[in-house]
Design an enzyme around this catalytic site. Structure first.
Site, PDB file in Angstrom:
ATOM      1  N   GLU A   1     -11.461  -3.890  -2.405  1.00 47.61           N
ATOM      2  CA  GLU A   1     -10.519  -2.929  -3.056  1.00 47.61           C
ATOM      3  C   GLU A   1     -10.375  -3.048  -4.544  1.00 47.61           C
ATOM      4  O   GLU A   1      -9.990  -4.130  -5.148  1.00 47.61           O
ATOM      5  CB  GLU A   1      -9.262  -3.060  -2.372  1.00 47.61           C
TER       6      GLU A   1
ATOM      7  N   HIS B   1       0.927  -1.399   0.104  1.00 44.73           N
ATOM      8  CA  HIS B   1       0.122   0.151  -0.099  1.00 44.73           C
ATOM      9  C   HIS B   1       0.766   1.237  -0.047  1.00 44.73           C
ATOM     10  O   HIS B   1       0.508   2.165   0.729  1.00 44.73           O
ATOM     11  CB  HIS B   1      -0.964  -0.139   1.181  1.00 44.73           C
TER      12      HIS B   1
ATOM     13  N   HIS C   1      -9.606   1.812   0.774  1.00 46.23           N
ATOM     14  CA  HIS C   1      -9.377   0.602   1.676  1.00 46.23           C
ATOM     15  C   HIS C   1     -10.466   0.700   2.873  1.00 46.23           C
ATOM     16  O   HIS C   1     -10.218   0.600   4.063  1.00 46.23           O
ATOM     17  CB  HIS C   1      -8.208   0.607   2.470  1.00 46.23           C
TER      18      HIS C   1
END
Length: 374
Positions: A338, A132, A203
């Site tokens: 996601e 991420h 997220h």
């Protein structure tokens, strides 16, 4: 004497206004708890409302969806996303609740990739890999915010060349729109002055029961014939096998808990569902990509996207955490859907590219639509 009386009355009115108790949002949040400064930039809470009384609260710290109040089958307004009720907790906790993720959502193997003959090194924050965008990804940045109207918020961020090791100055705009059919429509745009990789996503952690109960009773379906299996450290192997005959076959709705603990190699590696599905929609935003339903509340979450994949995460690595308004979040207390390009794409030449060049505009869109099933 009259002037003195008027002055006293004016001061009394001023004090009365100052002492007036702040009204909470529909979800119980207090805006003042989000007024702060992080790394020299102001933070705040922005409230969106539609004609149905649905409310979404978003903070520009990490571009996070903090709460989403929607009606259940009985009309009771219910908060369906996890989060915190103040900026301090977001800043001091290593987590992604509701956040905008970048520069690259999901994992990049060993925190390295090569682009145009140059190798780039990224932070290794997940089993030796970059997850991420690293520990200081976009979920930790203060975005510039502009409320466009009662139902839309524009967030912008300039990601400098070399941030977290990624090349190029990237200018990003994200618009959250709360539509009148009770959807959160997230539109992403980005441009760069140097070839780079971009994979943005949201997220949000959803629990459609509106409680802190486990989501293993939720029903899930994903419109995908294939998926990207992973190795022991959750990096794609590069294969795109069929879901047919496996617990990864979610083309027809199943209860999450029915197979989540099966002795199936991929579920063992992910400690449950934590994989990217290759969507059948072929980028058609009008084709249903995934759907989750809570039988108890009747609340349904439909996901639409122009992205080629969606990561379904069943909260396998969640541990006890204190959330909004005294709530306690536990193992598998939420699910994430996601929308994305596939994990580790910069190192997987057979995956759809995430490279964006100068003169090109990256565009991505995700729609989280909330409905009620009777």
């Amino acid at each position: 004497m009259k002037k003195l009386f008027m002055a006293v009355m004016a001061m009394a009115v001023l004090l009365s206004c100052t002492e007036k108790k702040e009204e909470a949002t529909l979800s119980g949040l207090m805006k003042t708890n989000f007024v702060s400064e992080v790394e020299g930039k102001p933070t705040a809470l922005y409230v969106l409302k539609n004609m149905n009384g649905v409310e979404a609260c978003i903070t520009n710290y990490g571009g996070r969806l903090v709460s989403l109040m929607v009606p259940d089958r009985n009309g009771k307004m219910t908060d369906v996303v996890l989060g915190y009720d103040n900026i301090a907790q977001y800043v001091n906790t290593d987590g992604n609740y509701g956040a905008l993720i970048g520069r690259y959502g999901n994992r990049i193997a060993q925190g390295k990739f090569t682009l145009d003959g140059t190798e780039y090194t990224l932070p290794q924050n997940n089993n030796g890999h970059c997850l991420h965008g690293g520990p200081k990804g976009y979920h930790t940045r203060v975005w510039d915010a502009k409320q466009l109207n009662d139902q839309a918020l524009e967030l912008t961020y300039l990601s400098p060349d070399g941030e977290a090791g990624f090349p190029g100055n990237v200018t990003i705009k994200v618009v959250y729109t709360l539509t009148n059919d009770n959807a959160i429509d997230i539109a992403y745009e980005a441009t760069t002055d140097k070839s780079t990789v971009i994979n943005l996503t949201n997220h949000s952690y959803f629990n459609l029961s509106g409680t802190t109960a486990s989501i293993v009773d939720h029903v899930i379906s994903i419109n995908a014939d294939t998926y990207t299996p992973v190795d022991d450290l959750l990096i794609p192997t590069g294969e795109l096998p069929s879901v047919e005959g496996t617990p990864m076959d979610l083309r027809n709705p199943i209860v999450i808990g029915d197979h989540i603990n099966d002795d199936f190699d991929q579920l063992v590696k992910g400690k449950g569902y934590d994989h990217n599905w290759v969507l059948n929609a072929n980028g058609n935003i009008n084709t249903l990509a995934a759907k989750a339903v809570c039988p108890k509340s009747g609340i349904s979450l439909e996901v639409y996207t122009n992205e080629p994949g969606v990561q379904f995460y069943s909260g396998n690595f969640m541990t006890e955490d204190k959330g909004k308004l005294g709530a306690t979040y536990n193992h598998r207390g939420a699910l994430c859907l996601e929308t994305q390009h596939y994990p580790d794409t910069p190192n997987q030449p057979n995956f759809p590219t995430t490279t964006v060049n100068p003169g090109e505009t990256y565009k991505s869109r995700c729609i989280y639509k909330l409905t009620v099933e009777k």
